[in-house]
Design a protein around this motif. Structure first.
Motif, mmCIF file in Angstrom:
data_model
loop_
_atom_site.group_PDB
_atom_site.id
_atom_site.type_symbol
_atom_site.label_atom_id
_atom_site.label_comp_id
_atom_site.label_asym_id
_atom_site.label_seq_id
_atom_site.Cartn_x
_atom_site.Cartn_y
_atom_site.Cartn_z
ATOM 1 N N UNK A 76 9.069 38.836 -0.844
ATOM 2 C CA UNK A 76 9.634 40.160 -0.531
ATOM 3 C C UNK A 76 8.577 41.229 -0.279
ATOM 4 N N UNK A 77 7.398 41.220 -0.954
ATOM 5 C CA UNK A 77 6.370 42.218 -0.595
ATOM 6 C C UNK A 77 5.626 41.873 0.689
ATOM 7 N N UNK A 78 5.930 40.728 1.300
ATOM 8 C CA UNK A 78 5.222 40.294 2.503
ATOM 9 C C UNK A 78 4.460 39.008 2.262
ATOM 10 N N UNK A 79 3.593 38.650 3.211
ATOM 11 C CA UNK A 79 2.913 37.355 3.148
ATOM 12 C C UNK A 79 1.954 37.249 1.965
ATOM 13 N N UNK A 80 1.530 38.375 1.387
ATOM 14 C CA UNK A 80 0.621 38.330 0.241
ATOM 15 C C UNK A 80 1.244 37.735 -0.999
ATOM 16 N N UNK A 81 2.569 37.696 -1.073
ATOM 17 C CA UNK A 81 3.227 37.151 -2.250
ATOM 18 C C UNK A 81 3.428 35.656 -2.209
ATOM 19 N N UNK A 82 2.805 34.992 -1.238
ATOM 20 C CA UNK A 82 2.925 33.551 -1.062
ATOM 21 C C UNK A 82 1.578 32.894 -1.352
ATOM 22 N N UNK A 83 1.612 31.686 -1.906
ATOM 23 C CA UNK A 83 0.373 30.935 -2.133
ATOM 24 C C UNK A 83 0.045 30.162 -0.859
ATOM 25 N N UNK A 84 -1.018 30.573 -0.171
ATOM 26 C CA UNK A 84 -1.400 29.968 1.105
ATOM 27 C C UNK A 84 -2.407 28.845 0.880
ATOM 28 N N UNK A 85 -2.488 27.893 1.812
ATOM 29 C CA UNK A 85 -3.448 26.790 1.662
ATOM 30 C C UNK A 85 -4.897 27.243 1.487
ATOM 31 N N UNK A 86 -5.335 28.291 2.184
ATOM 32 C CA UNK A 86 -6.736 28.723 2.068
ATOM 33 C C UNK A 86 -7.086 29.126 0.638
ATOM 34 N N UNK A 87 -6.145 29.772 -0.058
ATOM 35 C CA UNK A 87 -6.386 30.152 -1.449
ATOM 36 C C UNK A 87 -6.509 28.940 -2.351
ATOM 37 N N UNK A 88 -5.701 27.928 -2.081
ATOM 38 C CA UNK A 88 -5.779 26.703 -2.872
ATOM 39 C C UNK A 88 -7.095 25.968 -2.603
ATOM 40 N N UNK A 89 -7.526 25.977 -1.357
ATOM 41 C CA UNK A 89 -8.778 25.298 -0.983
ATOM 42 C C UNK A 89 -9.980 25.994 -1.617
ATOM 43 N N UNK A 90 -10.003 27.330 -1.577
ATOM 44 C CA UNK A 90 -11.107 28.059 -2.212
ATOM 45 C C UNK A 90 -11.093 27.851 -3.726
ATOM 46 N N UNK A 91 -9.902 27.874 -4.339
ATOM 47 C CA UNK A 91 -9.792 27.620 -5.781
ATOM 48 C C UNK A 91 -10.331 26.239 -6.122
ATOM 49 N N UNK A 92 -9.942 25.253 -5.335
ATOM 50 C CA UNK A 92 -10.380 23.882 -5.573
ATOM 51 C C UNK A 92 -11.897 23.758 -5.445
ATOM 52 N N UNK A 93 -12.478 24.473 -4.461
ATOM 53 C CA UNK A 93 -13.930 24.438 -4.289
ATOM 54 C C UNK A 93 -14.637 25.007 -5.528
ATOM 55 N N UNK A 94 -14.150 26.129 -6.038
ATOM 56 C CA UNK A 94 -14.768 26.741 -7.212
ATOM 57 C C UNK A 94 -14.698 25.805 -8.419
ATOM 58 N N UNK A 95 -13.563 25.151 -8.581
ATOM 59 C CA UNK A 95 -13.403 24.223 -9.700
ATOM 60 C C UNK A 95 -14.363 23.044 -9.556
ATOM 61 N N UNK A 96 -14.478 22.509 -8.348
ATOM 62 C CA UNK A 96 -15.346 21.358 -8.138
ATOM 63 C C UNK A 96 -16.834 21.694 -8.223
ATOM 64 N N UNK A 97 -17.173 22.976 -8.132
ATOM 65 C CA UNK A 97 -18.574 23.380 -8.315
ATOM 66 C C UNK A 97 -18.983 23.262 -9.781
ATOM 67 N N UNK A 98 -18.020 23.159 -10.672
ATOM 68 C CA UNK A 98 -18.334 22.926 -12.075
ATOM 69 C C UNK A 98 -18.145 24.141 -12.954
ATOM 70 N N UNK A 99 -18.103 23.885 -14.249
ATOM 71 C CA UNK A 99 -17.760 24.921 -15.217
ATOM 72 C C UNK A 99 -18.840 25.993 -15.356
ATOM 73 N N UNK A 100 -20.067 25.735 -14.900
ATOM 74 C CA UNK A 100 -21.142 26.723 -15.029
ATOM 75 C C UNK A 100 -21.281 27.638 -13.819
ATOM 76 N N UNK A 101 -20.556 27.342 -12.756
ATOM 77 C CA UNK A 101 -20.776 28.039 -11.491
ATOM 78 C C UNK A 101 -20.483 29.535 -11.592
#
Length: 252
Positions: A76-101
């Motif tokens: 309802x607030x627009x496209x920002x209120x949706x979880x897009x693939x790019x956000x998931x991909x960036x999140x996954x990259x940060x996680x795979x960089x490891x807990x110290x990153x």
């Protein structure tokens, strides 16, 4: 060829279209069946509560346990209120960089929407995270912050691109942005905000789906250089869906 404008319209009308299908999800045969789904996190959702649980897994010893996060999704607030693939991909990259990153780092996410990427940064041990967007999205970000009990190191803040940076937001060690390049009139405002926030020491991670972005990068090159991130094992898959992950460096 697929019309990207039609895709965007469909995603807003059907915000769960690009969620990964799991065996426990019934009635999801109409969801997109693309190779991209294979690199997105495990997903469980409630259509009635509009709540999505994402389950990521990391590579290092400390992150081998599943990293789970709950996100309220609201178009309802627009496209920002949706979880897009790019956000998931960036999140996954940060996680795979490891807990110290991101350990001990000050992080600002721009155009946070639901707050997914910034909330993942907080879970990974950033000392302080600001998830920022325009006023209509502050409520959903606050709900997601509370749902994940991350108030100790994460703050919701209003930040309109092109305006002065609020005094409460410090110069960050890391800037995160996912799917912020889609509305051409905002391109110079986004570049202005990136320039105002970043120093030559700031790491800027930027994940976006290629659309009509030539003007954006024409403006960006006056302030930043960039290079595609090559150490993500999923890069070839999401590249085929026109999604790119880059790291920016400020020109001094």
């Amino acid at each position: 060829m697929r019309n990207p404008i039609d895709d965007e319209r469909y995603y807003i009308e059907e915000p769960f279209r690009y969620f990964r299908v799991g065996e426990e999800n019934v009635g999801t045969r109409d969801l997109a069946n693309t190779e991209l789904l294979s690199v997105l996190p495990g997903q469980h959702y409630s259509m009635t509560e509009k709540t999505l649980r994402l389950e990521f897994s990391g590579n290092d010893e400390k992150a081998k346990a599943m990293i789970s996060i709950s996100i309220r999704v609201d178009a309802s607030p627009g496209c920002g209120g949706i979880v897009w693939p790019a956000g998931q991909i960036l999140s996954n990259y940060l996680i795979n960089k490891g807990s110290n990153f991101l350990q001990g780092k000050c992080v600002v996410e721009l155009g946070s929407g639901t707050g997914l990427v910034g909330l993942i940064a907080a879970k990974l041990g950033a000392s302080k995270v600001w998830i920022t967007d325009q006023a209509p999205l502050l409520d959903i970000m606050q709900q997601n912050l509370s749902m994940n009990s991350l108030q100790c190191n994460c703050v919701v803040a209003e930040l309109d691109w092109g305006t002065s940076i609020p005094a409460a937001i410090p110069s960050p060690d890391v800037i995160l942005a996912a799917d912020c390049v889609y509305f051409e009139p905002a391109f110079p405002l986004l570049v202005q905000t990136l320039d105002a926030l970043a120093t030559e020491r700031t790491q800027v991670f930027f994940c976006y789906k290629k659309r009509a972005d030539k003007r954006f990068f024409g403006l960006l090159k006056k302030k930043f250089t960039w290079a595609e991130i090559m150490d993500d094992p999923n890069r070839n898959i999401y590249n085929r869906e026109s999604i790119t992950l880059i790291k920016l460096s400020k020109i001094v």
